[in-house]
Scaffold this active site. Structure first.
Site, short mmCIF file in Angstrom:
data_model
loop_
_atom_site.label_atom_id
_atom_site.label_comp_id
_atom_site.label_asym_id
_atom_site.label_seq_id
_atom_site.Cartn_x
_atom_site.Cartn_y
_atom_site.Cartn_z
N CYS A 190 25.96 -23.60 -58.18
CA CYS A 190 24.65 -23.97 -58.88
C CYS A 190 24.96 -24.91 -60.06
CB CYS A 190 24.23 -22.50 -59.35
SG CYS A 190 23.66 -21.52 -58.08
N1 LIG Z 1 24.52 -18.50 -54.77
C1 LIG Z 1 24.20 -18.63 -56.09
O1 LIG Z 1 24.87 -18.08 -56.91
C2 LIG Z 1 22.83 -18.86 -56.38
C3 LIG Z 1 22.13 -18.49 -57.64
C4 LIG Z 1 20.90 -18.86 -57.83
C5 LIG Z 1 20.24 -19.46 -57.01
N2 LIG Z 1 20.75 -19.69 -55.54
C6 LIG Z 1 19.73 -20.50 -54.66
O2 LIG Z 1 19.43 -19.65 -53.63
C7 LIG Z 1 19.29 -20.34 -52.44
C8 LIG Z 1 20.40 -19.67 -51.49
O3 LIG Z 1 21.63 -19.68 -51.83
P1 LIG Z 1 22.86 -18.97 -51.32
O4 LIG Z 1 23.96 -19.29 -52.03
O5 LIG Z 1 22.46 -17.69 -50.90
O6 LIG Z 1 22.91 -19.78 -50.05
P2 LIG Z 1 23.86 -19.51 -48.59
O7 LIG Z 1 24.31 -20.78 -48.11
O8 LIG Z 1 24.81 -18.44 -49.10
O9 LIG Z 1 23.02 -18.65 -47.53
C9 LIG Z 1 21.74 -19.47 -47.10
C10 LIG Z 1 21.50 -18.53 -45.77
O10 LIG Z 1 20.29 -19.05 -45.37
C11 LIG Z 1 20.49 -19.34 -43.94
N3 LIG Z 1 19.50 -20.06 -43.18
C12 LIG Z 1 19.52 -21.45 -43.29
N4 LIG Z 1 18.32 -22.17 -43.00
C13 LIG Z 1 17.65 -20.96 -42.57
C14 LIG Z 1 16.13 -21.04 -41.89
N5 LIG Z 1 15.58 -21.96 -41.78
N6 LIG Z 1 15.86 -19.65 -41.76
C15 LIG Z 1 16.52 -18.68 -41.89
N7 LIG Z 1 17.85 -18.59 -42.44
C16 LIG Z 1 18.26 -19.85 -42.80
C17 LIG Z 1 21.86 -19.52 -43.54
O11 LIG Z 1 22.30 -19.29 -42.33
C18 LIG Z 1 22.54 -18.77 -44.76
O12 LIG Z 1 23.26 -17.41 -44.22
C19 LIG Z 1 19.68 -21.89 -52.82
O13 LIG Z 1 18.59 -22.65 -53.04
C20 LIG Z 1 20.70 -21.59 -54.07
O14 LIG Z 1 20.42 -22.62 -55.02
C21 LIG Z 1 21.97 -19.54 -55.26
#
Ligand SMILES: NC(=O)c1ccc[n+]([C@@H]2O[C@H](COP(=O)([O-])OP(=O)(O)OC[C@H]3O[C@@H](n4cnc5c(N)ncnc54)[C@H](O)[C@@H]3O)[C@@H](O)[C@H]2O)c1
Length: 451
Positions: A268
Protein backbone atom coordinates in the site's frame (compact mmCIF):
# COMPACT_ATOMS: atom_id res chain seq x y z
CA UNK A 1 -27.49 -9.68 8.13
CA UNK A 2 -26.70 -11.33 4.77
CA UNK A 3 -23.40 -9.97 3.52
CA UNK A 4 -21.33 -10.71 0.41
CA UNK A 5 -17.57 -10.13 0.14
CA UNK A 6 -16.14 -10.16 -3.39
CA UNK A 7 -12.36 -10.70 -3.40
CA UNK A 8 -11.10 -12.96 -0.61
CA UNK A 9 -7.43 -11.92 -0.50
CA UNK A 10 -5.30 -10.40 2.23
CA UNK A 11 -8.02 -7.94 3.21
CA UNK A 12 -11.27 -9.50 1.94
CA UNK A 13 -10.70 -12.91 3.56
CA UNK A 14 -10.30 -11.29 6.96
CA UNK A 15 -13.37 -9.09 6.47
CA UNK A 16 -15.46 -12.12 5.46
CA UNK A 17 -14.26 -14.18 8.43
CA UNK A 18 -14.77 -11.37 10.96
CA UNK A 19 -18.27 -10.62 9.62
CA UNK A 20 -19.16 -14.31 9.96
CA UNK A 21 -17.66 -14.41 13.45
CA UNK A 22 -19.92 -11.52 14.46
CA UNK A 23 -22.96 -13.58 13.45
CA UNK A 24 -23.59 -12.40 9.90
CA UNK A 25 -24.21 -14.87 7.09
CA UNK A 26 -21.40 -14.31 4.61
CA UNK A 27 -21.24 -15.33 0.95
CA UNK A 28 -17.70 -14.87 -0.30
CA UNK A 29 -16.71 -14.74 -3.97
CA UNK A 30 -13.29 -15.00 -5.51
CA UNK A 31 -12.11 -15.46 -9.09
CA UNK A 32 -9.47 -17.93 -7.88
CA UNK A 33 -10.99 -21.43 -7.38
CA UNK A 34 -8.18 -22.39 -4.96
CA UNK A 35 -9.12 -19.51 -2.67
CA UNK A 36 -12.76 -20.60 -2.81
CA UNK A 37 -11.86 -24.22 -2.08
CA UNK A 38 -9.78 -23.27 0.94
CA UNK A 39 -12.55 -21.17 2.44
CA UNK A 40 -15.08 -23.96 1.89
CA UNK A 41 -12.71 -26.43 3.56
CA UNK A 42 -12.54 -24.12 6.59
CA UNK A 43 -8.97 -23.02 5.84
CA UNK A 44 -7.44 -19.56 5.52
CA UNK A 45 -6.65 -18.66 1.90
CA UNK A 46 -3.88 -16.24 2.95
CA UNK A 47 -1.39 -16.11 5.80
CA UNK A 48 -2.55 -13.70 8.49
CA UNK A 49 -2.32 -14.17 12.27
CA UNK A 50 -5.64 -15.42 13.71
CA UNK A 51 -7.34 -15.93 10.34
CA UNK A 52 -7.09 -19.75 10.23
CA UNK A 53 -8.95 -20.04 13.57
CA UNK A 54 -11.57 -17.53 12.52
CA UNK A 55 -12.32 -19.30 9.22
CA UNK A 56 -12.34 -22.74 10.83
CA UNK A 57 -14.78 -21.82 13.58
CA UNK A 58 -17.22 -20.02 11.27
CA UNK A 59 -17.67 -22.63 8.55
CA UNK A 60 -21.40 -22.66 9.14
CA UNK A 61 -21.79 -18.97 8.35
CA UNK A 62 -19.12 -18.51 5.69
CA UNK A 63 -19.28 -20.07 2.24
CA UNK A 64 -17.45 -19.12 -0.93
CA UNK A 65 -18.04 -19.42 -4.68
CA UNK A 66 -16.36 -18.32 -7.90
CA UNK A 67 -19.74 -16.95 -9.01
CA UNK A 68 -19.89 -13.31 -7.86
CA UNK A 69 -23.43 -12.82 -9.15
CA UNK A 70 -24.63 -15.75 -7.07
CA UNK A 71 -22.81 -14.57 -3.94
CA UNK A 72 -24.24 -11.05 -4.28
CA UNK A 73 -27.82 -12.16 -4.93
CA UNK A 74 -29.93 -11.58 -1.85
CA UNK A 75 -27.12 -9.89 0.13
CA UNK A 76 -28.03 -6.72 2.02
CA UNK A 77 -24.47 -5.39 1.90
CA UNK A 78 -21.96 -6.35 -0.83
CA UNK A 79 -18.29 -5.48 -0.28
CA UNK A 80 -15.89 -5.27 -3.25
CA UNK A 81 -12.32 -5.99 -2.12
CA UNK A 82 -10.67 -6.88 -5.43
CA UNK A 83 -7.14 -5.74 -6.37
CA UNK A 84 -6.51 -2.32 -7.88
CA UNK A 85 -2.96 -2.65 -9.24
CA UNK A 86 -1.02 0.40 -10.26
CA UNK A 87 -1.42 1.09 -13.99
CA UNK A 88 1.54 2.36 -16.09
CA UNK A 89 0.33 5.96 -15.68
CA UNK A 90 0.68 5.68 -11.87
CA UNK A 91 -3.07 5.48 -11.16
CA UNK A 92 -5.04 2.53 -9.77
CA UNK A 93 -6.56 0.20 -12.34
CA UNK A 94 -10.31 -0.34 -12.01
CA UNK A 95 -10.36 -3.49 -14.18
CA UNK A 96 -10.99 -6.01 -11.36
CA UNK A 97 -13.42 -3.71 -9.56
CA UNK A 98 -15.48 -3.17 -12.70
CA UNK A 99 -15.45 -6.85 -13.54
CA UNK A 100 -16.86 -7.55 -10.06
CA UNK A 101 -19.24 -4.59 -10.52
CA UNK A 102 -20.73 -6.10 -13.70
CA UNK A 103 -21.56 -9.35 -11.90
CA UNK A 104 -22.99 -7.44 -8.93
CA UNK A 105 -25.03 -5.28 -11.32
CA UNK A 106 -26.60 -8.43 -12.76
CA UNK A 107 -27.52 -9.61 -9.26
CA UNK A 108 -29.15 -6.24 -8.54
CA UNK A 109 -31.63 -6.74 -11.42
CA UNK A 110 -33.51 -9.26 -9.29
CA UNK A 111 -32.81 -7.69 -5.91
CA UNK A 112 -35.46 -6.93 -3.35
CA UNK A 113 -35.17 -4.20 -0.73
CA UNK A 114 -32.26 -1.76 -0.77
CA UNK A 115 -28.92 -3.58 -1.08
CA UNK A 116 -25.83 -1.48 -0.49
CA UNK A 117 -22.74 -2.02 -2.61
CA UNK A 118 -19.57 -1.04 -0.72
CA UNK A 119 -16.30 -0.45 -2.54
CA UNK A 120 -13.40 -1.13 -0.17
CA UNK A 121 -10.55 -1.39 -2.69
CA UNK A 122 -8.25 1.63 -2.91
CA UNK A 123 -9.27 3.70 -5.96
CA UNK A 124 -8.47 7.07 -7.53
CA UNK A 125 -10.66 10.02 -6.51
CA UNK A 126 -13.62 10.12 -8.88
CA UNK A 127 -13.67 6.37 -9.59
CA UNK A 128 -16.61 5.33 -7.40
CA UNK A 129 -19.05 7.92 -8.69
CA UNK A 130 -17.53 8.21 -12.17
CA UNK A 131 -17.06 4.54 -13.06
CA UNK A 132 -18.62 2.06 -10.64
CA UNK A 133 -21.93 3.89 -10.11
CA UNK A 134 -22.84 4.25 -13.83
CA UNK A 135 -21.81 0.63 -14.47
CA UNK A 136 -24.03 -0.68 -11.65
CA UNK A 137 -26.95 1.42 -12.88
CA UNK A 138 -26.60 0.40 -16.54
CA UNK A 139 -26.15 -3.32 -15.86
CA UNK A 140 -28.89 -3.52 -13.22
CA UNK A 141 -31.33 -1.12 -14.85
CA UNK A 142 -31.89 0.34 -11.36
CA UNK A 143 -31.21 3.72 -9.79
CA UNK A 144 -28.50 4.33 -7.22
CA UNK A 145 -29.93 6.01 -4.12
CA UNK A 146 -33.45 4.73 -4.89
CA UNK A 147 -33.20 1.00 -5.60
CA UNK A 148 -29.74 0.32 -4.21
CA UNK A 149 -27.06 2.20 -2.33
CA UNK A 150 -23.37 2.71 -2.99
CA UNK A 151 -20.56 3.54 -0.52
CA UNK A 152 -16.81 3.96 -0.75
CA UNK A 153 -15.37 2.57 2.47
CA UNK A 154 -11.61 1.90 2.59
CA UNK A 155 -9.87 0.09 5.43
CA UNK A 156 -6.81 1.32 7.31
CA UNK A 157 -5.26 -2.00 8.20
CA UNK A 158 -1.69 -3.26 8.34
CA UNK A 159 -0.87 -6.82 7.31
CA UNK A 160 0.00 -8.89 10.36
CA UNK A 161 -2.65 -7.13 12.44
CA UNK A 162 -5.58 -7.04 10.01
CA UNK A 163 -8.10 -8.60 12.41
CA UNK A 164 -7.24 -6.27 15.29
CA UNK A 165 -7.09 -3.22 13.00
CA UNK A 166 -10.41 -4.08 11.35
CA UNK A 167 -12.14 -4.48 14.72
CA UNK A 168 -10.49 -1.44 16.36
CA UNK A 169 -10.25 1.29 13.73
CA UNK A 170 -9.43 4.92 14.60
CA UNK A 171 -11.84 5.97 11.89
CA UNK A 172 -14.70 4.55 9.84
CA UNK A 173 -14.52 6.47 6.58
CA UNK A 174 -17.66 6.38 4.46
CA UNK A 175 -18.28 8.04 1.11
CA UNK A 176 -22.00 7.65 0.40
CA UNK A 177 -24.42 7.98 -2.48
CA UNK A 178 -27.15 8.98 -0.01
CA UNK A 179 -27.63 9.12 3.79
CA UNK A 180 -29.62 5.86 3.93
CA UNK A 181 -26.74 3.86 2.39
CA UNK A 182 -24.17 5.44 4.69
CA UNK A 183 -26.35 4.72 7.73
CA UNK A 184 -26.76 1.03 6.82
CA UNK A 185 -22.98 0.69 6.59
CA UNK A 186 -22.36 2.68 9.78
CA UNK A 187 -24.82 0.43 11.66
CA UNK A 188 -23.05 -2.66 10.33
CA UNK A 189 -19.74 -1.34 11.69
CA UNK A 190 -21.28 -0.64 15.08
CA UNK A 191 -22.19 -4.35 15.19
CA UNK A 192 -18.56 -5.27 14.44
CA UNK A 193 -16.17 -2.88 16.12
CA UNK A 194 -14.72 -3.65 19.52
CA UNK A 195 -14.00 0.06 20.11
CA UNK A 196 -16.06 3.19 19.46
CA UNK A 197 -14.37 4.61 16.37
CA UNK A 198 -14.92 8.06 14.93
CA UNK A 199 -17.19 7.94 11.88
CA UNK A 200 -16.64 10.38 9.01
CA UNK A 201 -19.35 10.39 6.32
CA UNK A 202 -18.99 12.42 3.18
CA UNK A 203 -19.30 12.29 -0.60
CA UNK A 204 -17.35 9.75 -2.66
CA UNK A 205 -14.55 12.00 -3.81
CA UNK A 206 -13.71 13.31 -0.36
CA UNK A 207 -13.58 9.75 1.02
CA UNK A 208 -11.40 8.54 -1.87
CA UNK A 209 -9.06 11.48 -1.35
CA UNK A 210 -8.95 11.00 2.43
CA UNK A 211 -7.89 7.38 2.01
CA UNK A 212 -4.96 8.39 -0.20
CA UNK A 213 -4.06 11.29 2.10
CA UNK A 214 -3.81 9.11 5.21
CA UNK A 215 -1.21 6.88 3.61
CA UNK A 216 0.71 9.68 1.90
CA UNK A 217 0.84 11.68 5.14
CA UNK A 218 2.15 8.67 7.07
CA UNK A 219 4.79 7.97 4.41
CA UNK A 220 5.83 11.62 4.54
CA UNK A 221 6.41 11.17 8.26
CA UNK A 222 8.48 8.02 7.68
CA UNK A 223 10.65 9.66 5.04
CA UNK A 224 11.08 12.73 7.23
CA UNK A 225 12.43 10.56 10.06
CA UNK A 226 14.70 8.69 7.63
CA UNK A 227 16.06 11.95 6.22
CA UNK A 228 16.70 13.06 9.79
CA UNK A 229 18.58 9.79 10.42
CA UNK A 230 20.87 10.58 7.48
CA UNK A 231 21.54 14.02 8.95
CA UNK A 232 22.24 12.54 12.40
CA UNK A 233 24.78 10.11 10.95
CA UNK A 234 26.87 13.06 9.79
CA UNK A 235 26.49 15.02 13.01
CA UNK A 236 28.81 13.84 15.80
CA UNK A 237 26.86 13.10 18.97
CA UNK A 238 23.46 13.06 17.25
CA UNK A 239 21.05 10.14 17.70
CA UNK A 240 17.86 10.04 15.62
CA UNK A 241 16.20 7.81 18.22
CA UNK A 242 16.55 10.48 20.89
CA UNK A 243 15.39 13.27 18.58
CA UNK A 244 12.34 11.46 17.17
CA UNK A 245 11.24 10.32 20.61
CA UNK A 246 11.23 13.92 21.80
CA UNK A 247 9.59 15.14 18.58
CA UNK A 248 6.82 12.59 19.00
CA UNK A 249 5.89 14.03 22.39
CA UNK A 250 4.65 17.18 20.69
CA UNK A 251 0.93 16.54 20.27
CA UNK A 252 0.99 18.31 16.90
CA UNK A 253 3.39 15.67 15.62
CA UNK A 254 2.86 12.36 17.51
CA UNK A 255 5.33 9.50 17.74
CA UNK A 256 3.76 6.87 15.47
CA UNK A 257 5.79 6.04 12.35
CA UNK A 258 8.39 8.62 13.39
CA UNK A 259 11.48 6.49 13.66
CA UNK A 260 14.63 6.85 11.62
CA UNK A 261 15.16 3.36 10.23
CA UNK A 262 14.85 1.58 6.90
CA UNK A 263 12.21 2.73 4.42
CA UNK A 264 8.58 1.73 4.01
CA UNK A 265 7.42 -1.10 1.74
CA UNK A 266 4.45 -3.41 1.29
CA UNK A 267 1.45 -3.41 -1.00
CA UNK A 268 0.00 0.00 0.00
CA UNK A 269 2.39 2.76 1.14
CA UNK A 270 4.69 2.96 -1.90
CA UNK A 271 1.94 2.82 -4.49
CA UNK A 272 -0.49 5.12 -2.66
CA UNK A 273 2.22 7.75 -2.63
CA UNK A 274 2.85 7.33 -6.36
CA UNK A 275 -0.87 7.45 -7.11
CA UNK A 276 -1.29 10.63 -5.08
CA UNK A 277 1.55 12.24 -7.03
CA UNK A 278 0.06 11.09 -10.36
CA UNK A 279 -3.32 12.52 -9.38
CA UNK A 280 -1.84 15.89 -8.35
CA UNK A 281 0.19 16.08 -11.56
CA UNK A 282 -2.91 15.30 -13.59
CA UNK A 283 -4.65 18.20 -11.89
CA UNK A 284 -1.77 20.57 -12.65
CA UNK A 285 -0.42 20.60 -9.07
CA UNK A 286 3.31 20.04 -8.49
CA UNK A 287 3.42 17.00 -6.13
CA UNK A 288 6.84 18.00 -4.75
CA UNK A 289 6.24 16.62 -1.27
CA UNK A 290 4.94 13.22 -2.43
CA UNK A 291 7.82 12.91 -4.89
CA UNK A 292 10.41 13.80 -2.26
CA UNK A 293 8.87 11.24 0.11
CA UNK A 294 9.23 8.55 -2.55
CA UNK A 295 12.75 9.67 -3.49
CA UNK A 296 13.94 9.55 0.12
CA UNK A 297 12.37 6.11 0.52
CA UNK A 298 14.10 4.74 -2.57
CA UNK A 299 17.53 5.76 -1.34
CA UNK A 300 17.25 3.92 2.01
CA UNK A 301 18.16 0.39 0.88
CA UNK A 302 21.09 1.61 -1.28
CA UNK A 303 22.26 3.75 1.67
CA UNK A 304 22.27 0.79 4.06
CA UNK A 305 23.87 -1.32 1.34
CA UNK A 306 26.80 1.15 1.14
CA UNK A 307 27.06 1.21 4.92
CA UNK A 308 27.20 -2.59 5.12
CA UNK A 309 29.73 -2.89 2.31
CA UNK A 310 31.94 -0.42 4.18
CA UNK A 311 31.81 -2.64 7.27
CA UNK A 312 32.34 -5.94 5.48
CA UNK A 313 35.78 -7.59 5.61
CA UNK A 314 37.11 -8.78 2.23
CA UNK A 315 35.38 -12.01 1.26
CA UNK A 316 33.04 -11.65 4.27
CA UNK A 317 29.36 -12.55 4.38
CA UNK A 318 26.32 -10.44 5.26
CA UNK A 319 23.47 -12.00 7.23
CA UNK A 320 20.13 -10.29 6.68
CA UNK A 321 17.53 -10.84 9.38
CA UNK A 322 14.11 -10.02 7.95
CA UNK A 323 12.81 -10.30 4.39
CA UNK A 324 9.10 -9.59 4.96
CA UNK A 325 8.23 -5.92 4.49
CA UNK A 326 7.12 -5.77 8.13
CA UNK A 327 6.82 -8.21 11.06
CA UNK A 328 3.98 -10.75 11.30
CA UNK A 329 3.44 -11.17 7.59
CA UNK A 330 4.99 -13.22 4.79
CA UNK A 331 4.47 -10.43 2.23
CA UNK A 332 7.71 -9.27 0.58
CA UNK A 333 6.33 -6.70 -1.86
CA UNK A 334 8.69 -3.69 -1.90
CA UNK A 335 10.45 -5.12 1.15
CA UNK A 336 13.58 -3.29 2.24
CA UNK A 337 15.22 -6.58 3.28
CA UNK A 338 14.79 -7.96 -0.23
CA UNK A 339 16.05 -4.73 -1.82
CA UNK A 340 19.04 -4.83 0.49
CA UNK A 341 19.80 -8.47 -0.35
CA UNK A 342 19.58 -7.74 -4.07
CA UNK A 343 21.78 -4.64 -3.76
CA UNK A 344 24.45 -6.51 -1.79
CA UNK A 345 24.51 -9.46 -4.18
CA UNK A 346 24.75 -7.07 -7.15
CA UNK A 347 27.75 -5.47 -5.42
CA UNK A 348 29.43 -8.86 -5.21
CA UNK A 349 28.83 -9.63 -1.52
CA UNK A 350 28.03 -13.07 -0.14
CA UNK A 351 24.58 -12.88 1.47
CA UNK A 352 22.66 -15.14 3.85
CA UNK A 353 19.20 -14.40 5.15
CA UNK A 354 16.55 -15.58 7.56
CA UNK A 355 12.92 -14.55 8.04
CA UNK A 356 10.41 -16.25 10.36
CA UNK A 357 7.61 -16.23 7.74
CA UNK A 358 8.74 -15.06 4.32
CA UNK A 359 11.32 -17.67 3.27
CA UNK A 360 9.12 -19.22 0.59
CA UNK A 361 8.12 -16.02 -1.26
CA UNK A 362 11.65 -14.67 -0.80
CA UNK A 363 13.23 -17.77 -2.34
CA UNK A 364 11.18 -17.22 -5.51
CA UNK A 365 12.34 -13.63 -5.90
CA UNK A 366 15.96 -14.15 -4.85
CA UNK A 367 16.22 -17.23 -7.02
CA UNK A 368 19.24 -18.96 -5.47
CA UNK A 369 21.34 -15.78 -5.35
CA UNK A 370 21.63 -15.86 -1.55
CA UNK A 371 21.81 -18.63 1.04
CA UNK A 372 18.54 -18.96 2.92
CA UNK A 373 18.96 -20.09 6.54
CA UNK A 374 16.48 -22.02 8.67
CA UNK A 375 17.08 -20.13 11.90
CA UNK A 376 18.29 -16.82 13.23
CA UNK A 377 21.21 -18.66 14.87
CA UNK A 378 22.32 -20.28 11.60
CA UNK A 379 22.25 -16.93 9.83
CA UNK A 380 24.03 -15.01 12.59
CA UNK A 381 26.75 -17.64 13.10
CA UNK A 382 27.92 -17.51 9.49
CA UNK A 383 27.88 -13.75 8.91
CA UNK A 384 30.57 -11.12 9.45
CA UNK A 385 27.94 -8.35 9.37
CA UNK A 386 24.42 -9.06 10.62
CA UNK A 387 21.72 -6.60 9.51
CA UNK A 388 18.31 -6.45 11.18
CA UNK A 389 16.17 -5.36 8.24
CA UNK A 390 12.70 -6.15 9.67
CA UNK A 391 11.93 -5.55 13.36
CA UNK A 392 10.52 -9.02 14.09
CA UNK A 393 10.04 -9.52 17.83
CA UNK A 394 12.06 -12.76 17.82
CA UNK A 395 15.16 -10.94 16.55
CA UNK A 396 15.38 -9.22 19.92
CA UNK A 397 16.81 -12.50 21.19
CA UNK A 398 20.02 -11.97 19.19
CA UNK A 399 23.01 -12.21 21.55
CA UNK A 400 26.78 -11.82 21.07
CA UNK A 401 27.22 -15.60 21.46
CA UNK A 402 25.06 -16.17 18.35
CA UNK A 403 27.54 -14.26 16.23
CA UNK A 404 30.45 -15.59 14.23
CA UNK A 405 33.66 -16.12 16.14
CA UNK A 406 36.53 -14.92 13.97
CA UNK A 407 39.60 -12.77 13.84
CA UNK A 408 37.76 -9.54 14.55
CA UNK A 409 34.56 -8.59 16.34
CA UNK A 410 31.45 -9.20 14.24
CA UNK A 411 29.24 -6.25 13.31
CA UNK A 412 25.53 -5.88 14.04
CA UNK A 413 23.60 -3.26 12.07
CA UNK A 414 20.39 -2.81 14.04
CA UNK A 415 18.35 -0.72 11.57
CA UNK A 416 15.32 -0.53 13.90
CA UNK A 417 17.16 -0.19 17.24
CA UNK A 418 15.40 -3.25 18.67
CA UNK A 419 18.41 -4.59 20.58
CA UNK A 420 19.75 -3.24 23.88
CA UNK A 421 23.09 -1.61 22.97
CA UNK A 422 24.67 -2.52 26.29
CA UNK A 423 24.28 -6.25 25.50
CA UNK A 424 26.91 -5.88 22.76
CA UNK A 425 29.27 -3.39 24.37
CA UNK A 426 32.94 -4.35 24.05
CA UNK A 427 32.05 -7.60 22.25
CA UNK A 428 30.56 -6.57 18.97
CA UNK A 429 30.62 -3.52 16.73
CA UNK A 430 27.03 -2.34 17.19
CA UNK A 431 25.70 0.07 14.57
CA UNK A 432 22.32 1.72 14.27
CA UNK A 433 21.03 4.03 11.60
CA UNK A 434 20.87 7.70 12.49
CA UNK A 435 23.53 7.46 15.17
CA UNK A 436 26.31 9.99 14.64
CA UNK A 437 29.12 8.14 16.37
CA UNK A 438 27.90 4.60 15.80
CA UNK A 439 29.02 4.11 12.24
CA UNK A 440 32.42 5.73 12.72
CA UNK A 441 33.05 3.68 15.87
CA UNK A 442 32.11 0.43 14.19
CA UNK A 443 34.27 1.16 11.17
CA UNK A 444 37.23 2.04 13.36
CA UNK A 445 36.75 -1.14 15.43
CA UNK A 446 36.78 -3.19 12.24
CA UNK A 447 39.80 -1.29 10.90
CA UNK A 448 41.74 -1.61 14.17
CA UNK A 449 41.28 -5.37 14.19
CA UNK A 450 42.35 -5.60 10.57
CA UNK A 451 39.06 -7.04 9.39
N1 LIG B 1 -3.52 -5.65 1.76
C1 LIG B 1 -3.53 -4.48 2.37
O1 LIG B 1 -2.72 -4.22 3.28
C2 LIG B 1 -4.57 -3.45 2.01
C3 LIG B 1 -4.81 -2.40 2.89
C4 LIG B 1 -5.74 -1.43 2.55
C5 LIG B 1 -6.38 -1.50 1.32
N2 LIG B 1 -6.12 -2.53 0.48
C6 LIG B 1 -6.81 -2.56 -0.80
O2 LIG B 1 -7.73 -3.64 -0.84
C7 LIG B 1 -7.81 -4.15 -2.16
C8 LIG B 1 -7.54 -5.63 -2.10
O3 LIG B 1 -6.24 -5.82 -1.60
P1 LIG B 1 -5.71 -7.24 -1.11
O4 LIG B 1 -4.37 -6.98 -0.53
O5 LIG B 1 -6.74 -7.95 -0.31
O6 LIG B 1 -5.54 -7.97 -2.53
P2 LIG B 1 -5.20 -9.51 -2.80
O7 LIG B 1 -4.49 -9.53 -4.09
O8 LIG B 1 -4.55 -10.11 -1.59
O9 LIG B 1 -6.64 -10.21 -2.95
C9 LIG B 1 -7.54 -9.89 -3.95
C10 LIG B 1 -8.43 -11.11 -4.23
O10 LIG B 1 -9.40 -10.71 -5.19
C11 LIG B 1 -9.58 -11.77 -6.11
N3 LIG B 1 -10.15 -11.23 -7.36
C12 LIG B 1 -9.54 -10.56 -8.35
N4 LIG B 1 -10.43 -10.16 -9.27
C13 LIG B 1 -11.63 -10.61 -8.87
C14 LIG B 1 -12.94 -10.52 -9.40
N5 LIG B 1 -13.20 -9.85 -10.52
N6 LIG B 1 -13.95 -11.13 -8.74
C15 LIG B 1 -13.70 -11.79 -7.58
N7 LIG B 1 -12.49 -11.89 -7.03
C16 LIG B 1 -11.46 -11.31 -7.66
C17 LIG B 1 -8.20 -12.39 -6.26
O11 LIG B 1 -8.27 -13.73 -6.72
C18 LIG B 1 -7.67 -12.28 -4.82
O12 LIG B 1 -7.93 -13.45 -4.07
C19 LIG B 1 -6.80 -3.37 -3.01
O13 LIG B 1 -7.45 -2.30 -3.64
C20 LIG B 1 -5.86 -2.81 -1.97
O14 LIG B 1 -5.24 -1.62 -2.37
C21 LIG B 1 -5.24 -3.52 0.79
Amino acid sequence: MKVAVVGLGKLGAVMAAVLADRGHTVAGADANPQVVARINQGQAPVSEPGLADLVARNRGRLAATVDTEKAATGAEVIFIVTPTPLAPDGTFSMDFVLSAGRAIGRSLRRSQGFPVVVLTSTVMPGATGGQLLPLLESVSGKRCGLDFGLCYNPEFIALGSVIRDFLNPDLILIGESDPRSGQILEDLYHSLCANRPAVARMNFVNAELTKLCVNTFVTTKISYANMLAEVCERLPGADVGVVTQALGLDSRIGGKYLQGALGYGGPCFPRDNLAFAAMARGLGVDPALAEATDRINRRQAPRVCRLVLGLLPPGGAVGILGLAYKPDTNVIEESQGILLAQGLVDAGARVLAYDPAAMEPASKVLDGRIRLCSTLEECAASADVVVIATPWREFRALKPEHLKAGSGPPVVVDCWRILPRERFEGLVAYVTLGWGLGVAEAVSVSAATGT
